[in-house]
Design an enzyme around this catalytic site. Structure first.
Site, mmCIF file in Angstrom:
data_model
loop_
_atom_site.group_PDB
_atom_site.id
_atom_site.type_symbol
_atom_site.label_atom_id
_atom_site.label_comp_id
_atom_site.label_asym_id
_atom_site.label_seq_id
_atom_site.Cartn_x
_atom_site.Cartn_y
_atom_site.Cartn_z
ATOM 1 C CG ASP A 34 -1.953 1.615 1.457
ATOM 2 O OD1 ASP A 34 -2.681 1.433 -0.105
ATOM 3 O OD2 ASP A 34 -1.915 0.932 2.160
ATOM 4 C CB CYS A 41 -5.351 6.924 -1.721
ATOM 5 S SG CYS A 41 -4.063 7.656 -0.604
HETATM 6 C C1 LIG Z 1 -0.710 5.176 2.260
HETATM 7 S S1 LIG Z 1 0.599 4.454 3.851
HETATM 8 C C2 LIG Z 1 0.078 3.325 4.353
HETATM 9 C C3 LIG Z 1 -1.608 2.620 5.057
HETATM 10 C C4 LIG Z 1 -1.831 1.399 5.262
HETATM 11 N N1 LIG Z 1 -1.523 0.531 5.204
HETATM 12 C C5 LIG Z 1 -3.307 1.229 6.477
HETATM 13 O O1 LIG Z 1 -4.217 1.008 5.523
HETATM 14 O O2 LIG Z 1 -3.549 2.138 7.175
HETATM 15 C C6 LIG Z 1 2.074 4.665 3.790
HETATM 16 C C7 LIG Z 1 2.841 4.274 4.642
HETATM 17 O O3 LIG Z 1 3.773 4.099 3.675
HETATM 18 C C8 LIG Z 1 5.193 4.255 4.880
HETATM 19 N N2 LIG Z 1 6.874 4.136 4.506
HETATM 20 C C9 LIG Z 1 7.229 4.973 3.445
HETATM 21 N N3 LIG Z 1 8.274 4.862 2.486
HETATM 22 C C10 LIG Z 1 8.658 3.207 3.277
HETATM 23 C C11 LIG Z 1 9.923 2.247 2.772
HETATM 24 N N4 LIG Z 1 10.887 2.747 2.318
HETATM 25 N N5 LIG Z 1 9.599 1.400 3.184
HETATM 26 C C12 LIG Z 1 8.477 0.580 4.347
HETATM 27 N N6 LIG Z 1 7.666 1.843 4.803
HETATM 28 C C13 LIG Z 1 7.657 3.562 3.971
HETATM 29 C C14 LIG Z 1 5.066 5.005 5.424
HETATM 30 O O4 LIG Z 1 5.782 5.578 6.546
HETATM 31 C C15 LIG Z 1 3.513 5.114 5.684
HETATM 32 O O5 LIG Z 1 3.033 4.656 7.266
#
Ligand SMILES: C[S@@+](CC[C@H](N)C(=O)[O-])C[C@H]1O[C@@H](n2cnc3c(N)ncnc32)[C@H](O)[C@@H]1O
Length: 428
Positions: A308, A361
């Site tokens: 996601d 999203c």
């Molecule tokens: C769209 S949100 C996820 C929402 C979650 N899946 C939910 O349904 O509640 C994106 C997430 O990606 C994480 N993120 C961004 N870059 C990342 C990386 N390189 N490795 C792991 N997580 C990452 C951010 O910390 C954030 O929490």
């Protein structure tokens, strides 16, 4: 005059942080000082959110009265005071004398905007007389959508859909609950409608904790469209599922509630705390890992992987009207290249014969359809496994390729949904 002055001061401050510093509304709110009485806090939020939703209209109305706006470095908060007060007058049904007097007071309290008190007063008095008529001549949908978003949605979705999306952005999003148990009859919850066996739409007023079943962990808050990607794996009961970019955990809960053995990974330890809290309340379980997807290697690949990915979130403007004003075309490029790297790393974690679901999203094709088309050109070992009508219940939510493509204007008669894109891919 003092009634609601604190709320208005807060609203003007928060609007300034969003418009000048491009902070998100939530971030700006966190920096706006101590919470006010709940009623004032609610009033301040209403002013900010409606001002953001109607920003294009409000700006045009003010420009109609003051074609040459005063230079921002000299005018202090003049623009925000005008925006907020015009919004009160024309969209929040506040009595003219209350909105105008409070705006004058706010202008007097500020070393710079005090010099523009006369102008503020004149504009607001004129708009309280002529504003309602002027609004009827405005193309609200076009004005409230920034040019760059309008142009791209026009090119990708056509005019009718672009207008429908813009119309959806004028209204606050409803409150959706994802149910832990599809068989929960929910007879004690005042529901507007059951959108699916696992999803309930409820009246979005009052405290969340007061909705029956909160303490018992019978549901969590998640837009209906956001609940769909984690439901596209088929039977995952007792299966190992890797949830990448998991925080704050809406999809982790969705997977765990289907009986999966979930490993939830995210970069942010602080956001993972929220995953832990949410799972604890719901009495669900997952292994939690704080790591960067690009550095982490599982000891063995997973049969099911959900990514996601972080994105511009332009599909959630109904919930976050600030996004329309703080995002820019450059953000799309930044997200696109990060998503590209994350997809490549996630692909390596999928077992042969396994399924990868990619979700964002965003409404932008660079982050959705084109991202996946590019990926499939790079990786001949992956193929699209089209999502079927039976899985989502409505063919309008699917693209020609069989990807999930929900839009804020879908199910408009029921209150709409967030704009989500998801593709289901199978590894050979
Ligand atoms: C769209 S949100 C996820 C929402 C979650 N899946 C939910 O349904 O509640 C994106 C997430 O990606 C994480 N993120 C961004 N870059 C990342 C990386 N390189 N490795 C792991 N997580 C990452 C951010 O910390 C954030 O929490």
């Amino acid at each position: 005059v003092s009634e609601g002055l604190g709320a208005r001061r807060k609203a003007v401050f928060v609007l300034g942080q969003i418009l000048r510093k491009r902070l998100t509304l939530e971030h700006a709110w966190d920096h706006s000082g101590a919470p006010l009485e709940p009623r004032d806090e609610g009033f301040a939020r209403a002013i900010v959110q409606e001002s953001l939703r109607r920003f294009g209209q409000l700006e045009a109305l003010i420009r109609h009265c003051v074609p040459k706006s005063p230079p921002p470095h000299k005018a202090g908060a003049t623009l925000e005071i005008l925006i907020a007060a015009t919004c009160e007058l024309l969209f929040l049904n506040v009595a003219p004398h209350a909105a105008v007097d409070a705006a004058n007071q706010l202008a007097r309290d500020d070393a710079k905007s005090m010099h523009f008190k006369g102008l503020i007063n004149a504009v607001l008095r004129r708009l309280s007389r002529e504003g309602a008529e002027l609004i009827t001549q405005q193309d609200a949908l076009r004005l409230n959508t920034p040019d760059w978003l309008w142009e791209r949605w026009l090119a990708h979705y056509g005019e009718a859909t672009t207008r429908a999306i813009a119309e959806a952005h004028l209204h606050p999003a409803p409150l959706d609950l994802s149910l832990k148990d599809n068989n929960d009859p929910c007879t004690d919850i005042e529901a507007l409608q059951r959108l699916a066996p696992h999803a309930l739409r409820v009246e979005a007023s009052g405290r969340i904790e007061a909705i029956p079943g909160f303490a018992q962990g019978r549901w969590w808050i998640q837009d209906f469209a956001a609940s769909l990607p984690a439901r596209l794996f088929g039977d995952i009961s007792d299966a190992r599922v890797l949830d990448l970019c998991a925080a704050p955990g809406g999809k982790t809960a969705e997977l765990a509630a289907q009986g999966a053995r979930v490993t939830a990974l995210d970069l942010s330890p602080a956001r993972l705390e929220r995953v832990r809290e949410n799972l604890a309340r719901l009495n669900l379980d997952a292994e939690i890992i704080a790591a960067d997807i690009r550095d982490w290697k599982p000891s063995e690949p997973f049969p099911f992987v959900l990514l996601d990915a972080p994105c511009t979130a332009t599909g959630t403007i109904r919930r976050h009207p600030d996004l329309a004003l703080i995002k820019s075309p450059a953000d799309i490029g930044i997200c696109q290249s990060l998503q590209n790297e994350l997809l490549d790393a996630a692909a390596e974690m999928v077992a042969p014969g396994g399924t990868l679901i990619y979700a964002v999203c965003s409404l932008e094709p660079e982050e959705g359809l084109w991202q996946i088309d590019d990926f499939l050109r790079r990786r001949s070992d992956f193929q699209r496994a089209p999502i079927t009508r039976a899985e989502v219940g409505d063919p309008r939510l699917l693209s020609e390729d069989g990807d999930l493509r929900t839009l804020p204007c879908h199910w408009a008669d029921k209150g709409g949904m967030d704009g989500f894109y998801a593709a289901r891919l199978k590894r050979a």
